[in-house]
Design an enzyme around this catalytic site. Structure first.
Site, PDB file in Angstrom:
ATOM      1  N   GLY A  53       0.834  -1.187   0.000  1.00  0.00           N
ATOM      2  CA  GLY A  53       0.000   0.000   0.000  1.00  0.00           C
ATOM      3  C   GLY A  53       0.871   1.238   0.000  1.00  0.00           C
ATOM      4  O   GLY A  53       1.604   1.492  -0.943  1.00  0.00           O
ATOM      5  N   TYR A  54       0.760   2.033   1.053  1.00  0.00           N
ATOM      6  CA  TYR A  54       1.495   3.308   1.141  1.00  0.00           C
ATOM      7  C   TYR A  54       1.148   4.198  -0.054  1.00  0.00           C
ATOM      8  O   TYR A  54       2.006   4.738  -0.724  1.00  0.00           O
ATOM      9  CB  TYR A  54       3.010   3.064   1.303  1.00  0.00           C
ATOM     10  CG  TYR A  54       3.336   2.557   2.691  1.00  0.00           C
ATOM     11  CD1 TYR A  54       3.664   3.430   3.719  1.00  0.00           C
ATOM     12  CD2 TYR A  54       3.226   1.199   2.976  1.00  0.00           C
ATOM     13  CE1 TYR A  54       3.898   2.957   5.005  1.00  0.00           C
ATOM     14  CE2 TYR A  54       3.459   0.721   4.264  1.00  0.00           C
ATOM     15  CZ  TYR A  54       3.795   1.602   5.264  1.00  0.00           C
ATOM     16  OH  TYR A  54       4.014   1.135   6.531  1.00  0.00           O
ATOM     17  N   HIS A  55      -0.127   4.277  -0.306  1.00  0.00           N
ATOM     18  CA  HIS A  55      -0.619   5.172  -1.343  1.00  0.00           C
ATOM     19  C   HIS A  55      -2.102   5.454  -1.091  1.00  0.00           C
ATOM     20  O   HIS A  55      -2.734   4.793  -0.247  1.00  0.00           O
ATOM     21  CB  HIS A  55      -0.403   4.574  -2.742  1.00  0.00           C
ATOM     22  CG  HIS A  55      -1.169   3.313  -3.012  1.00  0.00           C
ATOM     23  ND1 HIS A  55      -0.575   2.076  -3.040  1.00  0.00           N
ATOM     24  CD2 HIS A  55      -2.496   3.101  -3.247  1.00  0.00           C
ATOM     25  CE1 HIS A  55      -1.493   1.157  -3.294  1.00  0.00           C
ATOM     26  NE2 HIS A  55      -2.655   1.757  -3.418  1.00  0.00           N
ATOM     27  N   ALA A  56      -2.615   6.422  -1.830  1.00  0.00           N
ATOM     28  CA  ALA A  56      -4.054   6.709  -1.837  1.00  0.00           C
ATOM     29  C   ALA A  56      -4.503   6.748  -3.292  1.00  0.00           C
ATOM     30  O   ALA A  56      -3.680   6.786  -4.210  1.00  0.00           O
ATOM     31  CB  ALA A  56      -4.329   8.050  -1.155  1.00  0.00           C
ATOM     32  N   ARG A 101      -3.665   4.165   2.560  1.00  0.00           N
ATOM     33  CA  ARG A 101      -3.732   2.826   3.155  1.00  0.00           C
ATOM     34  C   ARG A 101      -2.349   2.196   3.265  1.00  0.00           C
ATOM     35  O   ARG A 101      -1.478   2.391   2.398  1.00  0.00           O
ATOM     36  CB  ARG A 101      -4.697   1.897   2.401  1.00  0.00           C
ATOM     37  CG  ARG A 101      -4.186   1.159   1.178  1.00  0.00           C
ATOM     38  CD  ARG A 101      -4.032   2.018  -0.056  1.00  0.00           C
ATOM     39  NE  ARG A 101      -5.115   2.934  -0.298  1.00  0.00           N
ATOM     40  CZ  ARG A 101      -6.230   2.592  -0.924  1.00  0.00           C
ATOM     41  NH1 ARG A 101      -6.366   1.385  -1.414  1.00  0.00           N
ATOM     42  NH2 ARG A 101      -7.161   3.480  -1.137  1.00  0.00           N
TER      43      ARG A 101
END
Ligand code: TYD
Length: 140
Positions: A53-56, A101
């Site tokens: 994740g580590y993105h939107a 997330r």
């Protein structure tokens, strides 16, 4: 459909999926769950220490289900965060657009099924947390 800039973690929730229970096994149905489906993908063979994740996303709706095993999801809206452990294939986590997330602590054999409202588009991603905070107008 709501604007990703103004969403908060309170716009995300766990959806109980209709499940037919029989002595021969369980059957879970995903139908008409908040958005029209354009894409399905699944994540598996995730090393125990890996984080994903580590993105939107700016416009994407997703329904995330632990169809096997378990894993943790942290959602952030720039102000608050919500940590949830997914471990029940009868439950889906609805993630609306505009939420950061992070996914971690995948159990051995975990399979993460994701239903998505749009086709893959890298332009829809926000991959830096600072850019995310700017997008959410948390940074002036
Ligand atoms: P990404 O969405 O960043 O996965 P995660 O957050 O779980 O790490 O996607 C990982 C890579 O896979 C990235 O290079 C883009 C690619 N990808 C596709 O090509 N199509 C897709 O539908 C998805 C979800 C990812």
């Amino acid at each position: 459909m709501i604007d990703g800039i103004n969403t908060t973690i309170h716009d995300c929730h766990i959806i109980q999926l209709r499940t037919v229970l029989r002595p021969e096994g369980k059957l879970t149905i995903i139908q008409n769950e908040k958005f029209d489906l354009k894409r399905v993908y699944y994540i598996y063979d995730v090393p125990e220490e890996a984080e994903r994740g580590y993105h939107a996303h700016k416009t994407l709706y997703q329904l995330v289900i632990a169809i096997s095993g378990s894993f943790s999801v942290r959602l952030k809206d720039g102000v608050r965060e919500w940590n949830v452990r997914l471990r029940d294939p009868k439950k889906g986590l609805l993630i609306r657009p505009g939420l950061w997330r992070e996914m971690s602590n995948f159990s051995v054999g975990a399979v993460c099924l994701v239903l998505a409202s749009e086709l893959y588009s890298e332009e829809d991603y926000i991959r830096s947390y600072d850019s995310f905070l700017s997008y959410k107008k948390c940074i002036q």
